[in-house]
Design an enzyme around this catalytic site. Structure first.
Site, short mmCIF file in Angstrom:
data_model
loop_
_atom_site.label_atom_id
_atom_site.label_comp_id
_atom_site.label_asym_id
_atom_site.label_seq_id
_atom_site.Cartn_x
_atom_site.Cartn_y
_atom_site.Cartn_z
N ASP A 18 -17.13 -13.45 -17.34
CA ASP A 18 -18.30 -12.99 -16.79
C ASP A 18 -19.02 -12.30 -17.87
O ASP A 18 -18.41 -11.91 -18.79
CB ASP A 18 -18.03 -12.04 -15.57
CG ASP A 18 -19.29 -11.51 -15.02
OD1 ASP A 18 -20.16 -12.10 -14.53
OD2 ASP A 18 -19.46 -10.34 -14.57
N ASP A 20 -22.45 -9.99 -17.18
CA ASP A 20 -22.94 -8.57 -16.64
C ASP A 20 -21.94 -7.66 -16.16
O ASP A 20 -21.30 -7.86 -15.18
CB ASP A 20 -24.10 -8.68 -15.70
CG ASP A 20 -25.26 -9.45 -16.31
OD1 ASP A 20 -25.95 -8.91 -17.37
OD2 ASP A 20 -25.73 -10.46 -15.88
N GLU A 27 -25.12 -3.53 -16.09
CA GLU A 27 -25.35 -3.26 -14.65
C GLU A 27 -25.78 -1.45 -14.54
O GLU A 27 -26.85 -1.23 -13.86
CB GLU A 27 -23.99 -3.05 -13.95
CG GLU A 27 -23.23 -4.40 -14.11
CD GLU A 27 -23.99 -5.49 -13.17
OE1 GLU A 27 -25.03 -4.95 -12.59
OE2 GLU A 27 -23.30 -6.36 -12.83
N GLY A 46 -31.52 4.97 -1.72
CA GLY A 46 -30.30 5.54 -2.73
C GLY A 46 -29.88 4.59 -3.49
O GLY A 46 -29.85 3.44 -3.31
N ALA A 74 -40.04 -6.56 -0.99
CA ALA A 74 -38.95 -6.76 -1.69
C ALA A 74 -39.17 -7.77 -2.95
O ALA A 74 -38.48 -7.49 -4.02
CB ALA A 74 -37.61 -7.59 -0.83
N SER A 118 -23.49 -15.43 -13.29
CA SER A 118 -24.39 -15.91 -12.03
C SER A 118 -25.68 -15.76 -12.78
O SER A 118 -26.66 -16.14 -11.97
CB SER A 118 -24.24 -14.84 -10.80
OG SER A 118 -22.79 -15.07 -10.34
N ARG A 121 -29.77 -19.32 -16.29
CA ARG A 121 -29.81 -19.76 -17.71
C ARG A 121 -30.69 -18.97 -18.74
O ARG A 121 -30.18 -18.55 -19.71
CB ARG A 121 -29.60 -21.27 -17.99
CG ARG A 121 -29.21 -21.85 -19.29
CD ARG A 121 -28.96 -23.27 -19.37
NE ARG A 121 -27.58 -23.51 -18.89
CZ ARG A 121 -26.71 -23.57 -19.74
NH1 ARG A 121 -26.69 -23.09 -21.06
NH2 ARG A 121 -25.45 -23.67 -19.50
N ASP A 175 -15.74 -8.12 -13.56
CA ASP A 175 -16.10 -6.84 -13.13
C ASP A 175 -16.21 -6.71 -11.42
O ASP A 175 -15.83 -5.57 -10.87
CB ASP A 175 -17.09 -5.89 -13.82
CG ASP A 175 -18.18 -6.72 -13.62
OD1 ASP A 175 -19.28 -5.82 -12.80
OD2 ASP A 175 -18.61 -7.86 -13.56
#
Length: 233
Positions: A18, A20, A27, A46, A74, A118, A121, A175
């Site tokens: 993976d 990130d 993260e 929060g 959003a 994820s 690209r 992770d």
């Protein structure tokens, strides 16, 4: 965090990474940019809202945010956060401690390596290039390369095909919960290195290996590879 670091019972034909939160300290950077973007957009939430998106693909993240703020807000929040985040990506995100030593170990034993992220690209390639990692991998598979994102197994199945190996003979380093579930669904052997979000009891019930750092993941792989080299000698 309790760890589950049972020795590997096989020598992997490949290791699938993976990106990130696993290789890059992204993260934390993303968490900070979500906070900044929310302030800029006069939205209050929060950290649990942002942390719930760790490991999510883009569509799921937007749906998650829409549930909190509505679709229009959003979308604005996402765009503002991505602009801030892209600035950090261009500067080069920090690599996780122990990553280069792990890559060197796999190179020394000629174990193929692929990225399976994820992230879409273009952004994935930008992150890897800016962080000096893009040349370290034999294949790169991104979220935009598969129809079904993690936790579906597609991305790990494709990464194994790109390397020409059986996914059941692959170790996956992850992770997040969606990534671990994807690896298990693909039939691979995951080693989880949690970042900002600790694995819950439901995930732990799978009994997969969980370690505190890439250095510990390296130790697991080194023991397996060393035993194989000793038998070959």
């Amino acid at each position: 965090m309790a760890e589950t670091s049972v020795a590997l019972e096989f020598v992997p034909d490949a290791v699938l990474f993976d990106m990130d939160g696993l290789m890059l300290d992204s993260e934390q950077a993303m968490l900070e940019t979500w906070r900044e973007a929310a302030v800029a957009e006069n939205l209050a939430a929060g950290d649990e809202v942002w942390l719930a998106m760790v490991g999510m693909h883009d569509r799921a993240s937007l749906a998650h945010l829409s549930g909190h703020f509505g679709a229009e807000a959003a979308a604005r929040l996402r765009d503002a956060s991505y602009r801030l985040y892209d600035e950090r990506v261009a500067a080069g995100l920090p690599r996780k401690r122990g990553l280069l030593e792990l890559l060197d170990l796999l190179d020394a034993h000629r174990v193929p390596k692929a990225v399976a992220t994820s992230t879409q690209r273009p952004r994935a390639l930008a992150k890897l290039a800016a962080s000096g990692l893009i040349e370290r991998f034999d294949a790169i598979v991104a979220g935009s390369d598969v129809e079904h994102p993690k936790p579906a197994p597609d991305i790990y199945l494709l990464a194994a095909r790109e390397l020409g190996v059986d996914v059941r003979r692959c170790v996956v380093l992850e992770d997040s919960e969606p990534g671990v579930r994807a690896a298990l669904a693909a039939g691979a052997t995951p080693i989880q290195v949690p970042d900002l979000v600790a694995p819950g009891e439901e995930l732990r019930a799978f009994g997969h290996r969980i370690v505190a750092s890439l250095e510990q993941a390296r130790d697991l792989l080194e023991r397996a590879l060393s035993k194989s080299a000793a038998r070959a000698g």
